[in-house]
Design a protein around this motif. Sequence first.
Motif, mmCIF file in Angstrom:
data_model
loop_
_atom_site.group_PDB
_atom_site.id
_atom_site.type_symbol
_atom_site.label_atom_id
_atom_site.label_comp_id
_atom_site.label_asym_id
_atom_site.label_seq_id
_atom_site.Cartn_x
_atom_site.Cartn_y
_atom_site.Cartn_z
ATOM 1 N N ARG B 6 8.064 2.957 0.236
ATOM 2 C CA ARG B 6 8.085 1.803 1.134
ATOM 3 C C ARG B 6 6.977 0.812 0.802
ATOM 4 O O ARG B 6 6.184 0.420 1.662
ATOM 5 N N VAL B 7 6.946 0.406 -0.469
ATOM 6 C CA VAL B 7 5.855 -0.443 -0.933
ATOM 7 C C VAL B 7 6.164 -1.924 -0.709
ATOM 8 O O VAL B 7 7.247 -2.394 -1.037
ATOM 9 N N SER B 8 5.214 -2.625 -0.107
ATOM 10 C CA SER B 8 5.305 -4.073 0.027
ATOM 11 C C SER B 8 4.062 -4.686 -0.572
ATOM 12 O O SER B 8 2.989 -4.099 -0.519
ATOM 13 N N LYS B 9 4.251 -5.847 -1.177
ATOM 14 C CA LYS B 9 3.093 -6.570 -1.709
ATOM 15 C C LYS B 9 3.223 -8.024 -1.302
ATOM 16 O O LYS B 9 4.175 -8.705 -1.662
ATOM 17 N N ARG B 10 2.269 -8.470 -0.530
ATOM 18 C CA ARG B 10 2.232 -9.871 -0.133
ATOM 19 C C ARG B 10 0.988 -10.486 -0.727
ATOM 20 O O ARG B 10 -0.112 -9.979 -0.565
ATOM 21 N N TYR B 11 1.181 -11.589 -1.467
ATOM 22 C CA TYR B 11 0.022 -12.271 -2.054
ATOM 23 C C TYR B 11 -0.586 -13.209 -1.043
ATOM 24 O O TYR B 11 0.065 -13.619 -0.090
ATOM 25 N N THR B 42 7.158 -7.849 -12.565
ATOM 26 C CA THR B 42 5.793 -7.768 -13.090
ATOM 27 C C THR B 42 4.837 -7.221 -12.035
ATOM 28 O O THR B 42 3.958 -6.404 -12.341
ATOM 29 N N THR B 43 5.026 -7.637 -10.778
ATOM 30 C CA THR B 43 4.180 -7.123 -9.694
ATOM 31 C C THR B 43 4.290 -5.605 -9.609
ATOM 32 O O THR B 43 3.295 -4.890 -9.459
ATOM 33 N N LEU B 44 5.530 -5.128 -9.725
ATOM 34 C CA LEU B 44 5.746 -3.682 -9.638
ATOM 35 C C LEU B 44 4.992 -2.947 -10.746
ATOM 36 O O LEU B 44 4.312 -1.941 -10.495
ATOM 37 N N LEU B 45 5.068 -3.499 -11.954
ATOM 38 C CA LEU B 45 4.342 -2.863 -13.066
ATOM 39 C C LEU B 45 2.832 -2.948 -12.855
ATOM 40 O O LEU B 45 2.097 -2.000 -13.154
ATOM 41 N N ARG B 46 2.391 -4.080 -12.334
ATOM 42 C CA ARG B 46 0.945 -4.239 -12.098
ATOM 43 C C ARG B 46 0.421 -3.231 -11.079
ATOM 44 O O ARG B 46 -0.719 -2.802 -11.160
ATOM 45 N N GLU B 52 -3.193 -4.239 -9.236
ATOM 46 C CA GLU B 52 -3.064 -4.698 -7.848
ATOM 47 C C GLU B 52 -2.960 -3.472 -6.958
ATOM 48 O O GLU B 52 -2.600 -2.391 -7.414
ATOM 49 N N GLN B 53 -3.260 -3.690 -5.675
ATOM 50 C CA GLN B 53 -3.016 -2.651 -4.680
ATOM 51 C C GLN B 53 -1.891 -3.146 -3.768
ATOM 52 O O GLN B 53 -1.829 -4.335 -3.477
ATOM 53 N N PRO B 54 -0.987 -2.256 -3.334
ATOM 54 C CA PRO B 54 0.073 -2.709 -2.430
ATOM 55 C C PRO B 54 -0.499 -3.113 -1.062
ATOM 56 O O PRO B 54 -1.548 -2.621 -0.659
ATOM 57 N N THR B 55 0.209 -4.025 -0.399
ATOM 58 C CA THR B 55 -0.208 -4.420 0.944
ATOM 59 C C THR B 55 0.156 -3.313 1.930
ATOM 60 O O THR B 55 -0.586 -3.015 2.858
ATOM 61 N N ARG B 56 1.346 -2.727 1.705
ATOM 62 C CA ARG B 56 1.779 -1.591 2.533
ATOM 63 C C ARG B 56 2.451 -0.565 1.638
ATOM 64 O O ARG B 56 2.959 -0.896 0.571
ATOM 65 N N GLY B 57 2.480 0.695 2.098
ATOM 66 C CA GLY B 57 3.174 1.733 1.351
ATOM 67 C C GLY B 57 2.271 2.402 0.322
ATOM 68 O O GLY B 57 1.098 2.066 0.200
ATOM 69 N N LEU B 160 4.826 1.966 -19.789
ATOM 70 C CA LEU B 160 5.410 0.796 -19.134
ATOM 71 C C LEU B 160 5.628 -0.279 -20.184
ATOM 72 O O LEU B 160 4.838 -0.401 -21.113
ATOM 73 N N ALA B 161 6.703 -1.072 -20.000
ATOM 74 C CA ALA B 161 6.914 -2.185 -20.915
ATOM 75 C C ALA B 161 7.407 -3.374 -20.109
ATOM 76 O O ALA B 161 8.342 -3.260 -19.329
ATOM 77 N N ASP B 162 6.724 -4.512 -20.298
ATOM 78 C CA ASP B 162 7.099 -5.724 -19.579
ATOM 79 C C ASP B 162 7.795 -6.669 -20.547
ATOM 80 O O ASP B 162 7.152 -7.245 -21.415
ATOM 81 N N GLU B 163 9.106 -6.800 -20.404
ATOM 82 C CA GLU B 163 9.909 -7.652 -21.290
ATOM 83 C C GLU B 163 9.573 -7.416 -22.761
ATOM 84 O O GLU B 163 9.188 -8.351 -23.472
ATOM 85 N N PRO B 164 9.698 -6.203 -23.238
ATOM 86 C CA PRO B 164 9.263 -5.925 -24.619
ATOM 87 C C PRO B 164 10.127 -6.611 -25.664
ATOM 88 O O PRO B 164 9.711 -6.741 -26.821
#
Lengths: 322, 220
Positions: B6-11, B42-46, B52-57, B160-164
């Motif tokens: 249940r991960v949320s990330k709010r910038y 990208t946020t998910l990979l970060r 980054e740290q998740p806002t929730r979850g 992990l690969a971001d758009e390899p």
Amino acid sequence: MAARPAARRDGARVQRTRLSHRMSAWVRHHRLSAADSLRRVLERPAASLLTWLVVGIALALPVTLALSLDNLRALGGRVDTQAQLSVFLNPAVDTAEGKALAAELGARPAIAGATFRSREDALAEFRARAGFSDVLGGLEDNPLPHLLLLVPREPARSAALAEELSALVAVDEVVLDLAWLERLQRLTALGRRLVLVAALLLAAGVLLVLGNTIRLAVEGRREEIEVTRLVGASDAFVRRPFLYSGLWYGIGGGAVAAILVAGMFAALRRPVAQLAAAYGADWRLAGLGLVDAFGLVLAGGALGLIAAWLAVGRHLRLDPGG
Amino acid sequence: MISFERVSKRYEGGHDALRDVSFEIGADELVFLTGHSGAGKTTLLRLVMLLEQPTRGRVLVAGRDLSRITRRAIPAHRREVGVVFQNHRLLFDRSVFDNVALPLYIAGYDHREIGKRVRAALDKVGLLRQERAMPVTLSGGEQQRVGIARAVVGRPPVLLADEPTGNLDPALSAEIMTLFEDFSRVGVTVLIASHDLALISRLRHRIITLREGRLVGAPA
């Protein structure tokens, strides 16, 4: 159950090899960082030389001031040990009374020594000096009083002693020629404070100059720092090469300062010796010793390390993720 | 191996990059992460890389709750997660060998071990003969393979690969994907963010799709 102690022993061994592995990795990275940083410093000789000169001049200035003060104080100290009170006796006091007074005062605990100089001796001495014989020849009477030369046990208490002595009936006047010495001491105390302030200001200047140099180096390697952090470099790992850069800049600056100061004092030594000789004094200028020079190089290195630590720390704080 | 609970990330500024995302990836799985740009890939990979740290979850990697990893322990975590970047992020002031050796050098391996492992990784991506070359002399595909060698040289359990394959032609892209499949086969958990749907739908692997920060087709 029987296998358990053996397993624990194995565990301990693994722990130990892991620790020794980490130790040797740490030493290896220090060696590599030191060499790499030195290579980077030497790769741009003009820029590095400029940094060394700036740091060297900034460090040389307070050190030169401090050394000059030390020399002045040494000069003052020599006068200090020779400090004496000239006690001019009342003209009514005759030679025998004067000698008795000298013996009496010489026995006091506050006085280290007392010498009686009769007015006749003094006149003879003045006659012997060039220029005085003509003047003294025109006099009918001996205008000079008997004189006691006292050496106080504590030069610092000379003024109080002088006051005490001038209260004696037999004493006409006590001349304590220490006022200038006191002024010199006050001046050197002030000078020391000024040197301290100048040293602090210039050290802050050195920190800023080196901090800025390291900051530029950090900017120039920003991509490398980011990538190394992304693949798992610790802050210490990122910081290490820059600490060595700071160290090399600082040590170089300290060495330049030592060379500048040594050169300056070497150039002054002869004229100062000649000046001292002109005053009939056998006094030599004390320059920068080997230990002092080494201390200067160390101080430069320490400033470089601090500057690098601050500069890289700022970068790491501003960019915590990597 | 990787699980999102249940991960949320709010910038800052109120943009929701991820909303209530939950999934789990097994240890020997290869999973594609897809969605439009800005969907939160990208946020998910970060989050997995601890950039980054998740806002929730909670995000767990190998059973460890990433929110409990202290700042000092982040480097150790990153050594467990190999990352391949879209723009390679190679260092152009050093050779292919030195680029690939970087993670080992950081981890403190000795010279011999580094040489052995770097050559093994370069051999795997077919660039053994270019170890002395400078990255700038290599083609885009070759640079990407150097990036892959660097990501796997430390033998991390997670890759992990971001758009390899973002900048590569279809043939090269397929070649790169084959490499990732090889790593997956030897037990590495592989998560690849890609919007090259044509390519990834041909490969038979699980696909996680994000749309505006939400998982598409996820159980409610």
